[in-house]
Write an enzyme that holds these catalytic residues in place. Structure first.
Site, PDB file in Angstrom:
ATOM      1  N   HIS A  13      36.274  37.390  45.050  1.00  0.00           N
ATOM      2  CA  HIS A  13      35.672  37.483  43.721  1.00  0.00           C
ATOM      3  C   HIS A  13      35.457  36.094  43.172  1.00  0.00           C
ATOM      4  O   HIS A  13      36.316  35.229  43.302  1.00  0.00           O
ATOM      5  CB  HIS A  13      36.588  38.267  42.776  1.00  0.00           C
ATOM      6  CG  HIS A  13      36.843  39.659  43.244  1.00  0.00           C
ATOM      7  ND1 HIS A  13      36.010  40.698  42.957  1.00  0.00           N
ATOM      8  CD2 HIS A  13      37.829  40.166  44.006  1.00  0.00           C
ATOM      9  CE1 HIS A  13      36.468  41.803  43.511  1.00  0.00           C
ATOM     10  NE2 HIS A  13      37.580  41.510  44.156  1.00  0.00           N
ATOM     11  N   THR A  14      34.285  35.907  42.532  1.00  0.00           N
ATOM     12  CA  THR A  14      34.011  34.611  41.914  1.00  0.00           C
ATOM     13  C   THR A  14      34.946  34.413  40.742  1.00  0.00           C
ATOM     14  O   THR A  14      34.915  35.182  39.784  1.00  0.00           O
ATOM     15  CB  THR A  14      32.564  34.571  41.380  1.00  0.00           C
ATOM     16  OG1 THR A  14      31.682  34.993  42.411  1.00  0.00           O
ATOM     17  CG2 THR A  14      32.206  33.168  40.956  1.00  0.00           C
ATOM     18  N   THR A  15      35.812  33.416  40.811  1.00  0.00           N
ATOM     19  CA  THR A  15      36.710  33.172  39.687  1.00  0.00           C
ATOM     20  C   THR A  15      36.312  31.921  38.931  1.00  0.00           C
ATOM     21  O   THR A  15      36.574  31.795  37.748  1.00  0.00           O
ATOM     22  CB  THR A  15      38.164  33.015  40.162  1.00  0.00           C
ATOM     23  OG1 THR A  15      38.172  32.103  41.251  1.00  0.00           O
ATOM     24  CG2 THR A  15      38.724  34.351  40.599  1.00  0.00           C
TER      25      THR A  15
END
Lengths: 236, 248
Positions: A13-15
């Site tokens: 997931h893009t954090t």
């Protein structure tokens, strides 16, 4: 280096974004809509890519710009261009209007947000359709707003006062351009991730026009720098 | 109809280059009761004759709203029509959800045609036994389309399908040059006049067996109610297409 996803096949997931673009300022004027960005993509605090075009033409009468993760910007441009191209297979001459793109992007962003894997962008879609100006904002959560003026990133903090005092929705193209140039002048002084080369693009009844990048006017020949007043203090 | 050697399934051509199953499906459309559509610059009107299976039963509805800007009239197998109607409504809803605007009409008809064609090229399937008249408004203007079980679709200025539709088409051939500039009322009266040509001698048009739907650039699809239908059928007595020519 072994990443978790390779071992367990987990979805990443893009954090946080890696290569980012700065503020976007968009205004409506009497004949259309104008969008301005700078031409910088930062790698954290490093000003790595200094000559990047961050405004894309999606269709004949729609342009798109965004601030945030630049690879997501590139991906969105591909997704939107896909819609325009797939309209050709129906042979009916009907192309999506700017508002259709805006709503599509809102649905896409919302879907990705729901999977906790967002498009890390504040998106601006601008267009001119059937004699009407269109300007829309889609944020990282998929919130969709239509407005007469839009600012993203630091411009939302520094530039709203300038826009409020010097712009109205029926101003001329040149007046709108001057307001945007003034905004980016201020941003270059105060935003650490801003650049002094900007690019303007506008859409009117004749279609989309993306201009060549230009350098904002800056002033550094202040007396304080010339006479180096502070230095004297330190050498005493 | 004579029995043919090559008509068992859709995947067999006849030596004359016909797919008999598809042709037989088109016959099912011709057995349905008549429905017709006609358009002007601003409106599309759909008129249909509703059948009553028996005295105890109600009349079978033949026109269905797909979206505010689109409606269909059916001729043929009602069950098959329901499948296509549901498909069209779902497509319109999804398009509206994604783009917040109306599904372009031609594009939806194209999708229905593709779906229909798929059924004509498969061993285990049969074609849809229903023809649709699709009325719709989109940025390209006012539209009337006809779809066939074969998967073909055509755009029309006016068209009639179903039982005894040739009589209505003959009426259209004489008067369609007036439709473009007709008012809504004239358009409805033309539609009802064409419908009248197609009914049997002992039948008559009344507010129970006639269905009229209208769609316009600023008019969402609506059915005329029983009172309005009665009024129009009364006006029909004195309506003469010739008077419209004298006005222009």
């Amino acid at each position: 280096m072994i990443f978790n996803s390779e071992i367990s096949g987990q979805q990443q997931h893009t954090t946080s974004p890696v290569v980012t673009g700065g503020s976007v300022i968009a205004l409506v004027y009497n004949g259309g809509v104008i969008v301005g960005t700078d031409t910088l993509c930062s790698y954290g605090s490093m000003a790595t890519f200094k000559n990047v075009q961050k405004i894309a033409q999606i269709s004949k009468n729609t342009i798109y710009a965004s601030s945030g993760e630049f690879s997501d910007f590139q991906q969105v441009v591909k997704e939107l261009a896909k819609i325009d191209r797939s309209a050709l297979q129906y042979d009916d001459g009907v192309h999506p209007s700017p508002k259709d793109y805006g709503n599509f992007l809102a649905r896409l962003s919302y879907k990705k947000r729901c999977k906790i894997n967002p498009l890390y962008l504040q998106n601006v879609i601008a267009g001119f359709h059937n004699g009407e100006r269109y300007l829309g904002l889609v944020d990282i959560y998929g919130t969709y707003l239509e407005s007469n003026f839009i600012t993203t990133g630091f411009a939302s903090y520094f530039c709203k006062a300038i826009i409020a005092n010097y712009w109205n929705e029926n101003c001329t193209l040149d007046q709108a351009k001057q307001v945007i140039r003034e905004c980016f002048k201020v941003l270059f002084c105060r935003d650490c991730r801003a650049h002094d080369v900007i690019q303007l693009a506008y859409v009117d009844a004749q279609g989309a026009h993306i201009e060549e990048p230009e350098r904002v006017e800056t002033k550094w020949d202040f007396n304080g720098f010339k006479s180096r007043a502070n230095e004297k203090l330190h050498t005493q | 109809m004579l029995k043919h050697l090559y008509d068992t399934d859709c995947v067999t051509w006849s030596p004359q280059g016909k797919l008999f199953q598809v042709d037989y499906a088109m016959e099912a459309v011709k057995q349905g009761s008549i429905c017709l559509g006609l358009k002007s610059n601003d409106f599309v009107v759909l008129c249909s004759l509703k059948r009553q299976p028996s005295e105890l039963a109600g009349y079978q509805e033949k026109q269905f709203k797909i979206d505010d800007h689109m409606a269909i009239a059916i001729a043929g197998l009602t069950a098959d029509a329901r499948v296509l109607c549901k498909y069209m409504r779902t497509e319109c809803l999804e398009y509206k959800y994604t783009y917040e605007s109306h599904h372009p009409v031609g594009r939806l008809v194209f999708k229905v045609a593709e779906k229909s064609q798929h059924k004509t090229q498969s061993g285990a399937k049969r074609p849809y036994g229903v023809g649709l008249l699709v009325a719709g408004i989109d940025p390209n203007g006012v539209h009337l389309f006809e779809t066939c079980p074969s998967g073909n679709y055509y755009e029309y200025k006016c068209q009639a399908i179903g039982s005894r539709s040739q009589a209505a088409r003959t009426y259209f051939e004489s008067w369609f040059h007036l439709f473009e500039k007709s008012t809504l009322e004239q358009l409805i009266l033309h539609g009802l006049s064409a419908l009248k040509k197609a009914i049997m001698e002992d039948e008559e048009l009344n507010e129970k067996n006639v269905e009229v739907g209208i769609l316009g650039k600023n008019q969402k699809f609506i059915h005329l109610n029983a009172q309005e239908l009665k009024d129009y059928i009364v006006k029909l007595e004195t309506f003469n297409a010739n008077t419209q020519i004298q006005q222009e």
